[in-house]
Design a protein around this motif. Structure first.
Motif, PDB file in Angstrom:
ATOM      1  N   UNK A  65       0.851  -1.196   0.000  1.00 46.96           N
ATOM      2  CA  UNK A  65       0.000   0.000   0.000  1.00 46.96           C
ATOM      3  C   UNK A  65       0.886   1.244   0.000  1.00 46.96           C
ATOM      4  N   UNK A  66       0.592   2.161  -0.914  1.00 52.21           N
ATOM      5  CA  UNK A  66       1.271   3.455  -0.952  1.00 52.21           C
ATOM      6  C   UNK A  66       0.252   4.545  -0.641  1.00 52.21           C
ATOM      7  N   UNK A  67       0.536   5.365   0.358  1.00 55.01           N
ATOM      8  CA  UNK A  67      -0.321   6.506   0.703  1.00 55.01           C
ATOM      9  C   UNK A  67       0.243   7.729  -0.022  1.00 55.01           C
ATOM     10  N   UNK A  68      -0.433   8.135  -1.081  1.00 63.31           N
ATOM     11  CA  UNK A  68       0.111   9.157  -1.979  1.00 63.31           C
ATOM     12  C   UNK A  68      -0.269  10.574  -1.548  1.00 63.31           C
ATOM     13  N   UNK A  69       0.402  11.536  -2.182  1.00 63.67           N
ATOM     14  CA  UNK A  69       0.118  12.974  -2.039  1.00 63.67           C
ATOM     15  C   UNK A  69       0.269  13.485  -0.605  1.00 63.67           C
ATOM     16  N   UNK A  70       1.258  12.994   0.122  1.00 68.15           N
ATOM     17  CA  UNK A  70       1.462  13.511   1.484  1.00 68.15           C
ATOM     18  C   UNK A  70       1.845  14.989   1.449  1.00 68.15           C
ATOM     19  N   UNK A  71       2.346  15.464   0.308  1.00 72.84           N
ATOM     20  CA  UNK A  71       2.703  16.892   0.175  1.00 72.84           C
ATOM     21  C   UNK A  71       1.463  17.765   0.067  1.00 72.84           C
ATOM     22  N   UNK A  72       0.303  17.163  -0.256  1.00 72.16           N
ATOM     23  CA  UNK A  72      -0.944  17.931  -0.405  1.00 72.16           C
ATOM     24  C   UNK A  72      -1.904  17.727   0.762  1.00 72.16           C
ATOM     25  N   UNK A  73      -1.431  17.102   1.825  1.00 73.82           N
ATOM     26  CA  UNK A  73      -2.294  16.794   2.971  1.00 73.82           C
ATOM     27  C   UNK A  73      -2.856  18.080   3.581  1.00 73.82           C
ATOM     28  N   UNK A  74      -4.174  18.113   3.795  1.00 69.16           N
ATOM     29  CA  UNK A  74      -4.834  19.296   4.339  1.00 69.16           C
ATOM     30  C   UNK A  74      -5.495  19.039   5.687  1.00 69.16           C
ATOM     31  N   UNK A  75      -5.263  17.849   6.253  1.00 71.00           N
ATOM     32  CA  UNK A  75      -5.874  17.527   7.533  1.00 71.00           C
ATOM     33  C   UNK A  75      -5.132  18.163   8.706  1.00 71.00           C
ATOM     34  N   UNK A  76      -5.491  17.719   9.881  1.00 74.57           N
ATOM     35  CA  UNK A  76      -4.912  18.314  11.082  1.00 74.57           C
ATOM     36  C   UNK A  76      -3.609  17.640  11.511  1.00 74.57           C
ATOM     37  N   UNK A  77      -3.531  16.313  11.371  1.00 76.41           N
ATOM     38  CA  UNK A  77      -2.364  15.598  11.884  1.00 76.41           C
ATOM     39  C   UNK A  77      -2.039  14.438  10.950  1.00 76.41           C
ATOM     40  N   UNK A  78      -1.051  14.639  10.059  1.00 79.15           N
ATOM     41  CA  UNK A  78      -0.686  13.633   9.064  1.00 79.15           C
ATOM     42  C   UNK A  78      -0.170  12.361   9.726  1.00 79.15           C
ATOM     43  N   UNK A  79       0.718  12.499  10.695  1.00 81.26           N
ATOM     44  CA  UNK A  79       1.293  11.327  11.357  1.00 81.26           C
ATOM     45  C   UNK A  79       0.213  10.498  12.047  1.00 81.26           C
ATOM     46  N   UNK A  80      -0.714  11.176  12.703  1.00 77.67           N
ATOM     47  CA  UNK A  80      -1.780  10.475  13.417  1.00 77.67           C
ATOM     48  C   UNK A  80      -2.677   9.704  12.451  1.00 77.67           C
ATOM     49  N   UNK A  81      -2.990  10.303  11.296  1.00 79.45           N
ATOM     50  CA  UNK A  81      -3.844   9.626  10.307  1.00 79.45           C
ATOM     51  C   UNK A  81      -3.164   8.387   9.742  1.00 79.45           C
TER      52      UNK A  81
END
Length: 364
Positions: free
Chosen positions: A277-293
């Protein structure tokens, strides 16, 4: 134009007619029969050619027929046999009986050559029918007719890794970043409307082939969107890479579960392949907490975050990877869950080494 399915009729050639003739020469009295045999009709032959990657040559053709054999001639001359009708197809082409649905040939490897229809046998000349009772036969055999068949060609691309994901989740950007493929890339769904193949270089001496297909949506296995039409192109892939957009409005786990379900509905065998599994577009993340998600998604799969690896994953973001040092690959779990960014190149180099290792596990 990319064409991956065509229907047409093929026919092998008819055998040439045998000749009924008699030797006629000065000073040769009652020379006897000397009719030659007819030539063999042309075969229909399929050959795999790596220089072709589509079935577009066959589009618009309704009948393809091999030549007939030439008739025999006097003086025991055999008629010329017809040349075979050679049809070149790309690797991964299946030749299917359009009436019964039976797979007649599976063309996989470069240079593979298969005779699908034999040409008709040439008829015997009258010289074969002379005997003590009939020394002057006036008849010869007609050539046997060729065979006729309605077929369907279906191209199923051969690749080591197949990209599976919703539309516009970064599959085309990823394959353009890590391979030599140059797909169209745009910020709207269904940018990819035909499958794309790319060769991914791993170090100086290794490589593998990656396939990108149009995005899969809910109900793709029932014909919605473009997914069903092209899902067959990843049937031959050894491993699957689920690409999930972490910046998408859809929940990460929802995307993953829908993709798994659609694959299972389409083919239980395909859904059972080794995967990552690849979680793409981490550079475009607009949520509150990327690491937590990311951690939450890994935990929802019943996994725990890893803290070391041999591939050089970026340790600033959580990830999971199976440790194969003392154990075998658990095929029920993803080999890795890895956040990536094709734009800023986060983990794009490392993922190629991990995928190559996953492919190697499938060969054992």
């Amino acid at each position: 134009m990319f064409v991956d399915s065509v229907k047409f009729t093929i026919s092998s050639g008819k055998g040439g007619q045998g000749c009924a003739s008699f030797r006629r020469e000065k000073f040769v009295v009652k020379g006897g029969p000397d009719g030659g045999d007819g030539g063999k009709g042309g075969d229909v032959v399929f050959v795999v050619d790596n220089n072709t990657d589509t079935l577009s040559w066959f589009k618009g053709r309704s009948i393809l027929k091999a030549d007939n054999g030439r008739p025999g001639e006097g003086r025991n001359k055999t008629g010329k046999s017809a040349e075979p009708l050679i049809l070149s197809v790309p690797p991964g082409t299946q030749i299917i009986d359009d009436n019964s649905g039976e797979v007649l040939l599976d063309m996989l490897e470069e240079g593979q050559r298969e005779v699908l229809l034999e040409g008709g046998k040439g008829g015997l000349g009258n010289t074969h029918f002379k005997n003590s009772r009939n020394q002057r036969p006036t008849y010869a055999q007609p050539g046997l007719p060729g065979q006729k068949l309605e077929i369907r060609l279906e191209l199923k691309l051969i690749a080591d890794v197949g990209l599976v994901g919703y539309p516009n989740v970064g599959k085309s950007t990823l394959i353009s970043t890590v391979s030599n493929a140059t797909p169209e890339i745009a910020n709207y769904e269904f940018t990819t409307i035909t499958p794309k193949l790319g060769v991914v270089e791993v170090g100086e001496f290794n490589s593998f082939v990656m396939a990108d297909i149009p995005g899969i949506i809910d109900g793709a296995s029932e014909g919605k969107g473009l997914g069903l039409e092209f899902l067959r192109h990843i049937e031959r892939t050894k491993t699957l890479l689920f690409t999930i957009d972490i910046a998408n409005y859809r929940a990460i786990k929802d995307q993953y579960e829908v993709l798994k379900e659609e694959l299972k509905k389409f083919s239980t065998e395909l859904s059972g392949r080794n995967f990552a599994i690849a979680l793409t577009k981490v550079d475009s993340y607009l949520g509150e907490d990327l690491e937590s998600d990311i951690k939450s998604f890994i935990n929802e799969l019943g996994l725990e975050c890893s803290f070391s690896n041999e591939y050089g994953f970026d340790k600033t973001l959580p990830y999971f990877v199976q440790d194969l040092t003392f154990s075998k690959l658990d095929e029920d779990k993803p080999f890795f869950v890895l956040p990536i960014s094709s734009v800023t190149h986060i983990n794009t180099n490392a993922i190629t080494f991990a995928l190559y290792d996953l492919i190697s596990q499938g060969k054992k």
